[in-house]
Design an enzyme around this catalytic site. Structure first.
Site, PDB file in Angstrom:
ATOM      1  CG  ASP A   1      -2.101   1.237   1.338  1.00  0.00           C
ATOM      2  OD1 ASP A   1      -2.654   1.519  -0.086  1.00  0.00           O
ATOM      3  OD2 ASP A   1      -2.213   1.882   2.279  1.00  0.00           O
ATOM      4  CB  SER A   2       0.257   4.818  -0.710  1.00  0.00           C
ATOM      5  OG  SER A   2      -0.851   4.888  -0.169  1.00  0.00           O
TER       6      SER A   2
ATOM      7  CB  CYS B   1      -3.056   0.544  -2.581  1.00  0.00           C
ATOM      8  SG  CYS B   1      -2.836   2.310  -3.089  1.00  0.00           S
TER       9      CYS B   1
ATOM     10  CD  GLU C   1      -0.233   6.994   5.337  1.00  0.00           C
ATOM     11  OE1 GLU C   1       0.953   6.862   5.892  1.00  0.00           O
ATOM     12  OE2 GLU C   1      -0.907   6.083   5.128  1.00  0.00           O
TER      13      GLU C   1
ATOM     14  CB  CYS D   1      -9.664   4.368  -0.223  1.00  0.00           C
ATOM     15  SG  CYS D   1      -8.162   5.104   0.819  1.00  0.00           S
TER      16      CYS D   1
ATOM     17  CG  HIS E   1      -5.509   4.886   3.965  1.00  0.00           C
ATOM     18  ND1 HIS E   1      -4.749   4.341   2.919  1.00  0.00           N
ATOM     19  CD2 HIS E   1      -4.575   5.467   4.624  1.00  0.00           C
ATOM     20  CE1 HIS E   1      -3.780   4.615   2.991  1.00  0.00           C
ATOM     21  NE2 HIS E   1      -3.196   5.271   4.113  1.00  0.00           N
TER      22      HIS E   1
END
Ligand code: DGL
Length: 269
Positions: A7-8, A70, A162, A194, A196
């Site tokens: 993932d990012s 992701c 983040e 997403c 997240h």
């Protein structure tokens, strides 16, 4: 032996967490490209280059199978990477298909023509890059007809997560849900597109109302991975599990520990 999860940043942990519970005997090597997160505000070529580099790194470390946990990377890079050719014995898979199969009540690998399905009004919450790619709508159109999708690009939410600012993240989610409801007042289902966003699933559910079925990817991807590994047991790879980041390991470890509520130690990639 390890399966790579990419993932990012921290979002893929929502997939990893369920996958580890579902597959306790499998080792996972998690790669967070934290130095370049968020991906959702980058252009498709840039997302492709970053994803390509991270996946090749995981392959080089012995992971034969890499899951792009992701949506943004899956939308911008998966098809292009597969079309460019994957090295012998290596595979890269994304997270859209298990979600769309669940939404359209399909069994794994059911490639029959698109048909009418129960759900007709679907809200999609995703990053700006995923929304503008229209990858979700394209994959859905292969499987279902007559589904109206209203997409909401949720700017700022990944940055706030983040940064560990969950108050800001929650406020942004509420305002994005309001914006979606102005366009589609009564969605039947909502897709957290997403990885997240499951960290805020309660906020999404409260803002949407209890009558809206909220789909997130952890369970669906873990189930589909379990099924894949039964059919391809040789894809467990070599090397060891663990956590890698291109960001500052101490900071990323602290946030990950806070989200998963267990000690997570990231190392420099
Ligand atoms: N977790 C990523 C996704 O599923 C977040 C992308 C980003 O870095 O903006 O899309």
């Amino acid at each position: 032996m390890a399966v790579g999860i990419f993932d990012s940043g921290l979002g893929g942990l929502t997939v990893l967490d369920v996958a580890q519970k579902r597959l306790p005997d499998v080792d996972f090597l998690y790669f967070a490209d934290s130095a370049h997160a968020p991906y959702g505000v980058r252009d498709a070529d840039n997302i492709y280059d970053l994803t390509h580099n991270a996946v090749h790194d995981l392959w080089a470390r012995g992971c034969d199978l890499v899951i792009l946990a992701c949506n943004t990377a899956s939308a911008a890079a998966l098809r292009r990477m597969q079309e460019a050719g994957v090295p012998d014995g290596k595979r890269v898979l994304g997270v859209f298909v298990p979600l769309i199969e669940a939404l359209t009540e399909r069994q794994w690998g059911d490639n029959s023509p698109p048909r009418e399905v129960e759900v007709q009004h679907v809200a999609l919450f995703a990053t700006p890059a995923t929304v503008s790619s229209r990858a979700f709508q394209r994959e859905l159109a292969f499987r279902a007809i007559g589904v109206d999708v209203e997409a909401q690009a949720c700017g700022g939410v990944v940055d706030a997560i983040e940064d560990g600012d969950m108050i800001l993240a929650e406020a942004l989610v509420r305002s994005h849900v309001d914006a979606l409801k102005r366009k589609m007042p009564t969605p039947q289902a909502a897709i957290l597109g997403c990885t997240h966003y499951p960290l805020l699933s309660e906020t999404f559910q409260q803002a949407l109302g209890s009558e809206v079925k909220v789909y997130s990817q952890g369970d669906l991807v873990a189930e589909s991975l379990a099924d894949y590994l039964i059919r391809h047991p040789n894809m467990l790879g070599k090397g060891e599990g663990g956590f890698l980041t291109t960001g500052k390991p101490s900071v990323v470890s602290d946030r990950a520990t806070q989200f998963l509520r267990r000690k997570i130690n990231f190392e420099a990639a």
